[in-house]
Structure formats: structure tokens, C-alpha cells
Write an enzyme that holds these catalytic residues in place. Sequence first.
Site, PDB file in Angstrom:
ATOM      1  N   GLY A 162       0.971  -1.023  -0.398  1.00  0.00           N
ATOM      2  CA  GLY A 162      -0.020   0.085  -0.233  1.00  0.00           C
ATOM      3  C   GLY A 162       0.625   1.004   0.236  1.00  0.00           C
ATOM      4  O   GLY A 162       1.884   1.087  -1.112  1.00  0.00           O
ATOM      5  N   ASP A 163       0.866   2.441   0.804  1.00  0.00           N
ATOM      6  CA  ASP A 163       0.793   3.011   1.218  1.00  0.00           C
ATOM      7  C   ASP A 163       2.959   3.263   2.487  1.00  0.00           C
ATOM      8  O   ASP A 163       2.515   3.695   2.485  1.00  0.00           O
ATOM      9  CB  ASP A 163       0.123   4.660   1.199  1.00  0.00           C
ATOM     10  CG  ASP A 163      -0.262   4.387   2.320  1.00  0.00           C
ATOM     11  OD1 ASP A 163      -0.190   3.405   2.713  1.00  0.00           O
ATOM     12  OD2 ASP A 163      -1.119   5.123   2.447  1.00  0.00           O
ATOM     13  N   GLU A 164       2.880   2.064   2.686  1.00  0.00           N
ATOM     14  CA  GLU A 164       3.879   1.434   4.003  1.00  0.00           C
ATOM     15  C   GLU A 164       5.202   1.861   2.889  1.00  0.00           C
ATOM     16  O   GLU A 164       4.991   0.434   2.139  1.00  0.00           O
ATOM     17  CB  GLU A 164       3.556   0.759   4.361  1.00  0.00           C
ATOM     18  CG  GLU A 164       2.131   1.321   5.784  1.00  0.00           C
ATOM     19  CD  GLU A 164       2.539   0.601   6.566  1.00  0.00           C
ATOM     20  OE1 GLU A 164       2.176  -0.738   6.793  1.00  0.00           O
ATOM     21  OE2 GLU A 164       0.822   0.138   6.818  1.00  0.00           O
TER      22      GLU A 164
END
Length: 187
Positions: A108-110
Site C-alpha cells: 500500500g502506502d507503507e
Amino acid sequence: LDTLTLGMRLAALAIDTQRLNSDLRHRSEFDLLTNIHNRFSLYKRLDFLIDQSQRHGGIFGLIYIDLDKFKPINDRFGHHIGDLFLQEVSRRMKQQLRGEDMLARLGGDEFAALVSDVHNRADVEEIVRRIEGCFHAPFVLEGYLLRGSASIGSALYPEDGTRKSTLLSVADSAMYAAKNIKRNPSS
């Protein structure tokens, strides 16, 4: 079939097999969207650094990075722009690292970065500041002007822990603490 034709077919098959094997290895260690390392690759490198540091001494840092408000970018501009944003963020963050450091997309956005060959926490914090700085300039993607930021936390080996699970937990907790400070600046 004659021997020469059979030999050529076997050679072509061996080349194809080698190419497929190389492609599978790349897919197992790299994120296909951003072309940076993936979670599996980061964990493998983290195990290696712990083992090496336990045998020879050494300090390294683990940095966790979580993009702030990424979901609204996807919701407002669509997944295509969201993907371009992730690619550009990855490129910018990677430029802030040194050659021996590793940036990985965890999902994801990690993201996470392993920074080896540091002397102390200040060295890791300097890299954290550089990563934060890569969000200062806006992102221009297919005519859209986007702003980005990230919440970042870090852990230092061996000061914050000597086991993978401990280092991951400390970096993750520090990142969430940074995120909470942004959400509730008065607390």
C-alpha cells in the site's frame, strides 16, 4: 530431428528457463509497481544485517515510512494517479539514501528503509530528515499538482533491540507516534 536441431532447441529451452527463473527471482524480491525492494527482500536483508552485526559488531537503522493521506489521492484522482504518485515518492525517497541502503515497499502506502554503516541515532535521523525533505516540493503528475507528506519512525540496532521483531515493532510504534502528533498537534 537431427542432433543439431535438437541441440538448438535444448539451448533455446535452457535460455528461456534461465530468463523465467531470473524474472521469478526479481518478482519475488521487488515490488512490481515501484521497482524497489519488497517486504520479503527487506526482511531477508534485515536478518542478514542482524547476523552480521552480532558477529562483527555494528550499528544500523530501520526506518518506517507511512504516507499521510494517500487514500484521498486515490479517491479524488483515481488509482492511475495514485500509482504514479507511489512511483514518484519511491524515486524521491531512494535518492535520499546512500548506495548501500535499501528502500522497500511493504505494501500500500507503507515503506521501510534499512540504513547500514551508521555510527549513531543522529546518522539515522539525518536520513529521516532527508526523506521528509523529499516531500517539500509538490508532485506534478499528468497535470495534477499534489502535495505529499509522510509519518516516519525509526529503530536503531542494537540500542532499540537485537531481534527482527523488536526492531520492526519499535520502528512501527515510532512511526505511529509521529502520525498521532500530526493528527493531534496539541497533545
